[in-house]
Design an enzyme around this catalytic site. Sequence first.
Site, PDB file in Angstrom:
ATOM      1  N   ASP A  14      25.760 -15.173  10.240  1.00 21.99           N
ATOM      2  CA  ASP A  14      25.173 -13.841  10.147  1.00 21.99           C
ATOM      3  C   ASP A  14      26.229 -12.899   9.569  1.00 21.99           C
ATOM      4  OD1 ASP A  14      24.120 -11.318  10.639  1.00 21.99           O
ATOM      5  OD2 ASP A  14      23.163 -11.939  12.502  1.00 21.99           O
ATOM      6  N   ASP A 115      20.950 -11.790   4.799  1.00 21.61           N
ATOM      7  CA  ASP A 115      22.287 -11.902   5.403  1.00 21.61           C
ATOM      8  C   ASP A 115      22.398 -12.948   6.507  1.00 21.61           C
ATOM      9  OD1 ASP A 115      20.822 -10.685   7.342  1.00 21.61           O
ATOM     10  OD2 ASP A 115      22.248  -9.098   7.764  1.00 21.61           O
ATOM     11  N   GLU A 116      21.452 -13.871   6.574  1.00 20.31           N
ATOM     12  CA  GLU A 116      21.478 -14.873   7.639  1.00 20.31           C
ATOM     13  C   GLU A 116      21.080 -16.233   7.118  1.00 20.31           C
ATOM     14  OE1 GLU A 116      19.619 -13.877  11.750  1.00 20.31           O
ATOM     15  OE2 GLU A 116      18.745 -12.584  10.225  1.00 20.31           O
TER      16      GLU A 116
END
Length: 370
Positions: A14, A115-116
Amino acid sequence: MSDRLDERIVMAIDLDYFYAQCEQVRNKEIRDKPVVICVFSGRSEDSGAVSTANYIARKLGVKSGIPIVTAKRILKGHADSVFLPMDKQYYELVSTRIMDMLRSGCDGFEQVSIDEAYLDITSKSAGRYSSAESMAREAKQRILGSEGLTCSVGVSKNKLISKMAADQCKPDGLLLVEPRNIENFLGTMPVGKLPGIGPKLEEKLNSLGIKKIGDLAAFDEEKLSSIFGRNLGPHLKEVANGIDSDPVSGREATQLSRIITLKHNSSSFDFKDDLRPLARDIAERLRESKNGFKSISAIAITSELKVKTKAHTLEEPSDAEERIFSEACKLFEAFFAEPLRIELRRVGIRVSTFEKKWEPEGSGVLTDYF
DNA sequence: AACAAGGGTTTAG
DNA sequence: TCATCTAAACCCTTGTT
């Protein structure tokens, strides 16, 4: 027979306060200042909402989703505060570089958002957490080295616990939760920490005396089912016990939408021109993914921020901008044909029920699937 | 009972 | 005028097969 052989090792990565951190990389001057990433709606000078903020701003009370004006009020005494408009294109470039780097060399890869990502590292780690830890450190180092970004990494036997581990150790953290420690890891956490349990569900659980994940794990499953339904009930019990068999694998998108905030609230269908760019954008995205849609919806957010939708299903799939535009217009007209006095603040178009292997309109070329 | 369609709610980042 | 934007997963109702 060992029960380890079929056990996976999953890494969740993350990227920390991603948008704000991207901006900090672009401009080192703002590294030690409160940074707020804004989505300006264009209604008035500062109307809009906060997308994300760095930890300096968060510590002072700026959270994602609050009005920009509120954030400015909170940071009034901090003259060095930085408010920047969201530059999604740039963040996507950075994200793509990182994801491409991570994708190589694991058994399974799943990007869940900009973003993960999840990595199945079962075989690469030979099922050993010591190796998994090295891989996690290496991933963090590669991201820092190539992009200058910190991230948080969780490692455990499934996506659920890995994600929670990453959440628990952010920012710039690394946390391994080995299977034998899962019960302890979860037990005393508030139920709201479980992915999928938001404020509403948490409140409902709390009112039943279920406050900790441990409480939920031990709760009678029949009761849960009768209260939360045949699907959600058993699911709650499972996640509370750290059970998640969902594989690490890519998924196809199932819907695509574009929405805007109108300059002024509207009580009639006088925003036809505003729909054109939305239709164009959606058509472009459809072409990129070689999809046709069968279902189209008009999305309307009223002046009271209530969401309303109207949908229509086509006989045959389409990807034509004109079709998107005309169908959307029809649906919006229906909103105002109703006797209700409806006042709209935001309007959008969504398409869904995609069909791949589908011949684009006007291509005149036969596809070779059948 | 199973399924499609239309409409809504909740969650997440 | 405080209140973005995108996507997924559910839930419900209604109607059809």
